[in-house]
Design a protein around this motif. Structure first.
Motif, PDB file in Angstrom:
ATOM      1  N   LYS A 144       0.860  -1.180   0.000  1.00 14.28           N
ATOM      2  CA  LYS A 144       0.000   0.000   0.000  1.00 14.28           C
ATOM      3  C   LYS A 144       0.900   1.235   0.000  1.00 14.28           C
ATOM      4  N   ARG A 145       0.326   2.370  -0.338  1.00  7.19           N
ATOM      5  CA  ARG A 145       1.073   3.629  -0.378  1.00  7.19           C
ATOM      6  C   ARG A 145       1.761   3.890   0.952  1.00  7.19           C
ATOM      7  N   GLN A 146       1.065   3.624   2.047  1.00  9.40           N
ATOM      8  CA  GLN A 146       1.624   3.875   3.383  1.00  9.40           C
ATOM      9  C   GLN A 146       2.799   2.950   3.686  1.00  9.40           C
ATOM     10  N   THR A 147       2.743   1.725   3.191  1.00  8.50           N
ATOM     11  CA  THR A 147       3.848   0.784   3.404  1.00  8.50           C
ATOM     12  C   THR A 147       5.117   1.322   2.749  1.00  8.50           C
ATOM     13  N   LEU A 148       4.996   1.736   1.487  1.00  5.83           N
ATOM     14  CA  LEU A 148       6.144   2.305   0.786  1.00  5.83           C
ATOM     15  C   LEU A 148       6.622   3.569   1.498  1.00  5.83           C
ATOM     16  N   ASN A 149       5.703   4.391   1.922  1.00 10.38           N
ATOM     17  CA  ASN A 149       6.060   5.628   2.617  1.00 10.38           C
ATOM     18  C   ASN A 149       6.841   5.332   3.904  1.00 10.38           C
ATOM     19  N   THR A 150       6.448   4.280   4.606  1.00 10.29           N
ATOM     20  CA  THR A 150       7.169   3.887   5.825  1.00 10.29           C
ATOM     21  C   THR A 150       8.611   3.509   5.491  1.00 10.29           C
ATOM     22  N   PHE A 151       8.796   2.682   4.454  1.00  9.50           N
ATOM     23  CA  PHE A 151      10.150   2.285   4.062  1.00  9.50           C
ATOM     24  C   PHE A 151      10.967   3.492   3.625  1.00  9.50           C
ATOM     25  N   LEU A 152      10.360   4.382   2.860  1.00 12.53           N
ATOM     26  CA  LEU A 152      11.067   5.577   2.404  1.00 12.53           C
ATOM     27  C   LEU A 152      11.440   6.480   3.579  1.00 12.53           C
ATOM     28  N   SER A 153      10.553   6.601   4.552  1.00 10.77           N
ATOM     29  CA  SER A 153      10.856   7.410   5.739  1.00 10.77           C
ATOM     30  C   SER A 153      12.040   6.839   6.504  1.00 10.77           C
ATOM     31  N   ARG A 154      12.063   5.531   6.661  1.00 15.48           N
ATOM     32  CA  ARG A 154      13.184   4.888   7.362  1.00 15.48           C
ATOM     33  C   ARG A 154      14.493   5.103   6.602  1.00 15.48           C
ATOM     34  N   LEU A 155      14.436   4.941   5.285  1.00 10.05           N
ATOM     35  CA  LEU A 155      15.642   5.129   4.469  1.00 10.05           C
ATOM     36  C   LEU A 155      16.094   6.583   4.475  1.00 10.05           C
ATOM     37  N   GLU A 156      15.144   7.489   4.513  1.00 15.43           N
ATOM     38  CA  GLU A 156      15.457   8.910   4.586  1.00 15.43           C
ATOM     39  C   GLU A 156      16.133   9.224   5.927  1.00 15.43           C
ATOM     40  N   ASP A 157      15.618   8.655   7.016  1.00 17.17           N
ATOM     41  CA  ASP A 157      16.208   8.852   8.340  1.00 17.17           C
ATOM     42  C   ASP A 157      17.642   8.319   8.402  1.00 17.17           C
ATOM     43  N   LYS A 158      17.927   7.296   7.608  1.00 19.72           N
ATOM     44  CA  LYS A 158      19.266   6.694   7.578  1.00 19.72           C
ATOM     45  C   LYS A 158      20.193   7.410   6.594  1.00 19.72           C
ATOM     46  N   GLY A 159      19.663   8.418   5.899  1.00 16.77           N
ATOM     47  CA  GLY A 159      20.477   9.194   4.977  1.00 16.77           C
ATOM     48  C   GLY A 159      20.697   8.551   3.628  1.00 16.77           C
ATOM     49  N   LEU A 160      19.876   7.567   3.286  1.00 17.24           N
ATOM     50  CA  LEU A 160      20.044   6.846   2.025  1.00 17.24           C
ATOM     51  C   LEU A 160      19.125   7.339   0.915  1.00 17.24           C
ATOM     52  N   VAL A 161      18.045   8.008   1.290  1.00 23.99           N
ATOM     53  CA  VAL A 161      17.035   8.457   0.336  1.00 23.99           C
ATOM     54  C   VAL A 161      16.757   9.930   0.580  1.00 23.99           C
ATOM     55  N   GLU A 162      16.484  10.610  -0.502  1.00 26.00           N
ATOM     56  CA  GLU A 162      16.110  12.021  -0.420  1.00 26.00           C
ATOM     57  C   GLU A 162      14.760  12.189  -1.104  1.00 26.00           C
ATOM     58  N   ARG A 163      13.848  12.904  -0.426  1.00 27.28           N
ATOM     59  CA  ARG A 163      12.523  13.171  -1.008  1.00 27.28           C
ATOM     60  C   ARG A 163      12.287  14.669  -1.058  1.00 27.28           C
ATOM     61  N   LYS A 164      11.830  15.123  -2.234  1.00 24.16           N
ATOM     62  CA  LYS A 164      11.460  16.526  -2.422  1.00 24.16           C
ATOM     63  C   LYS A 164      10.277  16.572  -3.379  1.00 24.16           C
ATOM     64  N   ASN A 165       9.237  17.261  -2.979  1.00 26.81           N
ATOM     65  CA  ASN A 165       8.057  17.449  -3.826  1.00 26.81           C
ATOM     66  C   ASN A 165       7.538  16.142  -4.413  1.00 26.81           C
ATOM     67  N   ARG A 166       7.406  15.146  -3.573  1.00 29.65           N
ATOM     68  CA  ARG A 166       6.899  13.818  -3.951  1.00 29.65           C
ATOM     69  C   ARG A 166       7.813  13.073  -4.922  1.00 29.65           C
ATOM     70  N   LEU A 167       9.035  13.571  -5.097  1.00 28.53           N
ATOM     71  CA  LEU A 167      10.038  12.870  -5.893  1.00 28.53           C
ATOM     72  C   LEU A 167      11.023  12.228  -4.921  1.00 28.53           C
ATOM     73  N   VAL A 168      11.496  11.064  -5.281  1.00 36.54           N
ATOM     74  CA  VAL A 168      12.412  10.330  -4.415  1.00 36.54           C
ATOM     75  C   VAL A 168      13.610   9.865  -5.232  1.00 36.54           C
ATOM     76  N   LYS A 169      14.774   9.857  -4.589  1.00 36.34           N
ATOM     77  CA  LYS A 169      15.974   9.341  -5.247  1.00 36.34           C
ATOM     78  C   LYS A 169      16.928   8.799  -4.198  1.00 36.34           C
ATOM     79  N   ALA A 170      17.799   7.904  -4.648  1.00 34.49           N
ATOM     80  CA  ALA A 170      18.839   7.370  -3.773  1.00 34.49           C
ATOM     81  C   ALA A 170      19.928   8.427  -3.628  1.00 34.49           C
ATOM     82  N   VAL A 171      20.417   8.608  -2.413  1.00 37.50           N
ATOM     83  CA  VAL A 171      21.478   9.580  -2.155  1.00 37.50           C
ATOM     84  C   VAL A 171      22.809   9.053  -2.692  1.00 37.50           C
ATOM     85  N   TYR A 172      23.043   7.750  -2.540  1.00 36.19           N
ATOM     86  CA  TYR A 172      24.277   7.119  -2.977  1.00 36.19           C
ATOM     87  C   TYR A 172      23.992   6.138  -4.108  1.00 36.19           C
ATOM     88  N   SER A 173      24.932   5.987  -5.010  1.00 37.37           N
ATOM     89  CA  SER A 173      24.823   4.962  -6.044  1.00 37.37           C
ATOM     90  C   SER A 173      24.998   3.591  -5.384  1.00 37.37           C
TER      91      SER A 173
END
Length: 120
Positions: free
Chosen positions: A42-71
């Motif tokens: 579900k959307r919330q499940t993905l959002n939870t994973f993205l939030s965790r990855l963002e907290d760990k500094g691996l993902v960046e989210r801006k304006n509903r766009l997401v990308k990996a911080v590191y290759s």
């Protein structure tokens, strides 16, 4: 031993999908890619994973766009360095000694390693 960023299998799955993208991707598009792969998140499940990855500094989210911080390569190098630091006191020579004792390398591999070390 925990990995450097201590990410779960599901979080790694998200990272793998992000690494496949050449640019930032909308969260809705990312969710659609998982649906195509048979994941019924579900959307919330993905959002939870993205939030965790963002907290760990691996993902960046801006304006509903997401990308990996590191290759993927940068991430793997950081994981490898953390493992060598943790298990071998940060000494590459200790790692190589342990590796070669358990894994035979052929002459061409040995020559390639010597060449890499000489070029460094």
């Amino acid at each position: 031993m925990k990995n450097f960023f201590d990410i779960s299998e599901a979080e790694l799955t998200v990272m793998e999908k992000l690494w496949e993208q050449e640019e930032s991707i909308k969260q809705s598009q990312l969710l659609a890619l998982f649906e195509e792969d048979g994941k019924e998140w579900k959307r919330q499940t993905l959002n939870t994973f993205l939030s965790r990855l963002e907290d760990k500094g691996l993902v960046e989210r801006k304006n509903r766009l997401v990308k990996a911080v590191y290759s993927r390569e940068e991430y793997n190098c950081m994981q490898m360095k953390a493992a060598i630091d943790y298990m071998y006191g940060g000494r590459l020579s200790n790692f190589m000694t342990a590796f070669v004792k358990k894994n035979k390398i052929n002459e061409s591999e040995a020559k390639e390693l010597i060449r890499i070390l000489e070029d460094s």
